[in-house]
Motif scaffolding. Structure first.
Motif, mmCIF file in Angstrom:
data_model
loop_
_atom_site.group_PDB
_atom_site.id
_atom_site.type_symbol
_atom_site.label_atom_id
_atom_site.label_comp_id
_atom_site.label_asym_id
_atom_site.label_seq_id
_atom_site.Cartn_x
_atom_site.Cartn_y
_atom_site.Cartn_z
ATOM 1 N N ASP A 1 0.821 -1.216 0.000
ATOM 2 C CA ASP A 1 0.000 0.000 0.000
ATOM 3 C C ASP A 1 0.852 1.263 0.000
ATOM 4 N N LYS A 2 1.981 1.242 0.685
ATOM 5 C CA LYS A 2 2.892 2.395 0.676
ATOM 6 C C LYS A 2 3.520 2.557 -0.707
ATOM 7 N N LEU A 3 3.898 1.456 -1.316
ATOM 8 C CA LEU A 3 4.459 1.504 -2.665
ATOM 9 C C LEU A 3 3.424 2.045 -3.644
ATOM 10 N N GLU A 4 2.176 1.649 -3.468
ATOM 11 C CA GLU A 4 1.110 2.153 -4.340
ATOM 12 C C GLU A 4 0.986 3.667 -4.219
ATOM 13 N N ASN A 5 1.023 4.187 -3.011
ATOM 14 C CA ASN A 5 0.940 5.635 -2.819
ATOM 15 C C ASN A 5 2.082 6.344 -3.523
ATOM 16 N N ILE A 6 3.263 5.791 -3.429
ATOM 17 C CA ILE A 6 4.432 6.410 -4.047
ATOM 18 C C ILE A 6 4.331 6.360 -5.567
ATOM 19 N N LEU A 7 3.995 5.209 -6.115
ATOM 20 C CA LEU A 7 3.924 5.072 -7.566
ATOM 21 C C LEU A 7 2.762 5.852 -8.158
ATOM 22 N N THR A 8 1.692 5.997 -7.418
ATOM 23 C CA THR A 8 0.552 6.770 -7.884
ATOM 24 C C THR A 8 0.919 8.249 -7.995
ATOM 25 N N ASP A 9 1.779 8.710 -7.100
ATOM 26 C CA ASP A 9 2.162 10.115 -7.074
ATOM 27 C C ASP A 9 3.418 10.417 -7.894
ATOM 28 N N THR A 10 3.952 9.421 -8.580
ATOM 29 C CA THR A 10 5.193 9.588 -9.318
ATOM 30 C C THR A 10 4.981 9.198 -10.769
ATOM 31 N N GLU A 11 5.504 10.001 -11.672
ATOM 32 C CA GLU A 11 5.414 9.660 -13.091
ATOM 33 C C GLU A 11 6.637 8.845 -13.474
ATOM 34 N N LEU A 12 6.400 7.601 -13.856
ATOM 35 C CA LEU A 12 7.472 6.717 -14.307
ATOM 36 C C LEU A 12 7.264 6.392 -15.766
ATOM 37 N N SER A 13 8.316 5.969 -16.414
ATOM 38 C CA SER A 13 8.210 5.527 -17.804
ATOM 39 C C SER A 13 7.680 4.096 -17.827
ATOM 40 N N GLU A 14 7.331 3.649 -19.013
ATOM 41 C CA GLU A 14 6.866 2.271 -19.192
ATOM 42 C C GLU A 14 7.917 1.278 -18.689
ATOM 43 N N GLY A 15 9.164 1.514 -19.036
ATOM 44 C CA GLY A 15 10.250 0.636 -18.613
ATOM 45 C C GLY A 15 10.470 0.652 -17.109
ATOM 46 N N GLU A 16 10.278 1.798 -16.510
ATOM 47 C CA GLU A 16 10.447 1.900 -15.058
ATOM 48 C C GLU A 16 9.349 1.149 -14.321
ATOM 49 N N TYR A 17 8.104 1.270 -14.789
ATOM 50 C CA TYR A 17 7.020 0.485 -14.180
ATOM 51 C C TYR A 17 7.301 -1.010 -14.332
ATOM 52 N N LEU A 18 7.770 -1.411 -15.501
ATOM 53 C CA LEU A 18 8.091 -2.817 -15.733
ATOM 54 C C LEU A 18 9.188 -3.284 -14.791
ATOM 55 N N SER A 19 10.185 -2.465 -14.600
ATOM 56 C CA SER A 19 11.276 -2.803 -13.693
ATOM 57 C C SER A 19 10.772 -2.984 -12.260
ATOM 58 N N VAL A 20 9.878 -2.119 -11.830
ATOM 59 C CA VAL A 20 9.289 -2.251 -10.495
ATOM 60 C C VAL A 20 8.486 -3.549 -10.405
ATOM 61 N N ALA A 21 7.707 -3.852 -11.439
ATOM 62 C CA ALA A 21 6.914 -5.093 -11.444
ATOM 63 C C ALA A 21 7.819 -6.308 -11.337
ATOM 64 N N LYS A 22 8.913 -6.309 -12.098
ATOM 65 C CA LYS A 22 9.837 -7.439 -12.052
ATOM 66 C C LYS A 22 10.445 -7.616 -10.667
ATOM 67 N N SER A 23 10.694 -6.524 -9.984
ATOM 68 C CA SER A 23 11.302 -6.641 -8.654
ATOM 69 C C SER A 23 10.272 -6.982 -7.583
ATOM 70 N N CYS A 24 8.997 -6.761 -7.854
ATOM 71 C CA CYS A 24 7.944 -6.987 -6.850
ATOM 72 C C CYS A 24 7.218 -8.320 -6.984
ATOM 73 N N VAL A 25 7.255 -8.927 -8.153
ATOM 74 C CA VAL A 25 6.345 -10.016 -8.459
ATOM 75 C C VAL A 25 6.473 -11.219 -7.518
ATOM 76 N N LYS A 26 7.623 -11.453 -6.975
ATOM 77 C CA LYS A 26 7.793 -12.606 -6.074
ATOM 78 C C LYS A 26 7.739 -12.207 -4.594
ATOM 79 N N LYS A 27 7.525 -10.929 -4.322
ATOM 80 C CA LYS A 27 7.587 -10.439 -2.949
ATOM 81 C C LYS A 27 6.235 -10.243 -2.280
ATOM 82 N N PHE A 28 5.184 -10.156 -3.081
ATOM 83 C CA PHE A 28 3.876 -9.827 -2.531
ATOM 84 C C PHE A 28 2.856 -10.904 -2.878
#
Length: 127
Positions: A31-58
């Motif tokens: 939920d904290k990560l969601e707040n941060i990403l919602t308030d931050t403009e990232l590129s397509e590649g940056e969102y993908l990078s975050v997804a790759k790092s999160c997919v096995k953690k949650f």
């Protein structure tokens, strides 16, 4: 490299790199990560990078809902959402998301490989 604490502030977000967000994702609640990403403009590649790092953690269901919500409000996050679906082997949902869009040919390749029982590494194919 400095350790990124959980004390991100709105006015400090612009100075952080995607690598900082990935490190932060290792230590933060979704939920904290969601707040941060919602308030931050990232590129397509940056969102993908975050997804790759999160997919096995949650929790998978929470992660799907999280990236679906972000991709519904920001088209740049759609590949990240599709990556989560592919990594969690939700290929029917993935097919609905990508339809016939040529931009998602790498995901179509992943689906095709799955249908033919060919093992692939999504982290290498989806960029």
């Amino acid at each position: 490299e400095p350790y990124i604490s959980q004390n991100f502030t709105d006015d400090s977000l612009e100075s952080y790199t995607i690598e900082d967000f990935r490190k932060f994702a290792d230590t933060v609640e979704l939920d904290k990560l969601e707040n941060i990403l919602t308030d931050t403009e990232l590129s397509e590649g940056e969102y993908l990078s975050v997804a790759k790092s999160c997919v096995k953690k949650f929790d998978p269901n929470s992660l799907i809902a999280f990236f679906k919500k972000i991709s519904d409000s920001n088209i740049e996050a759609k590949r990240a959402y599709c990556f989560v679906l592919a990594e969690l082997a939700l290929f029917d949902e993935l097919k609905l998301e990508i339809k016939d869009d040529k931009k998602f040919n790498d995901f179509k390749l992943a689906i095709l490989a799955r249908e033919h029982n060919i093992k692939i590494n999504l982290y290498d194919i989806i960029k």
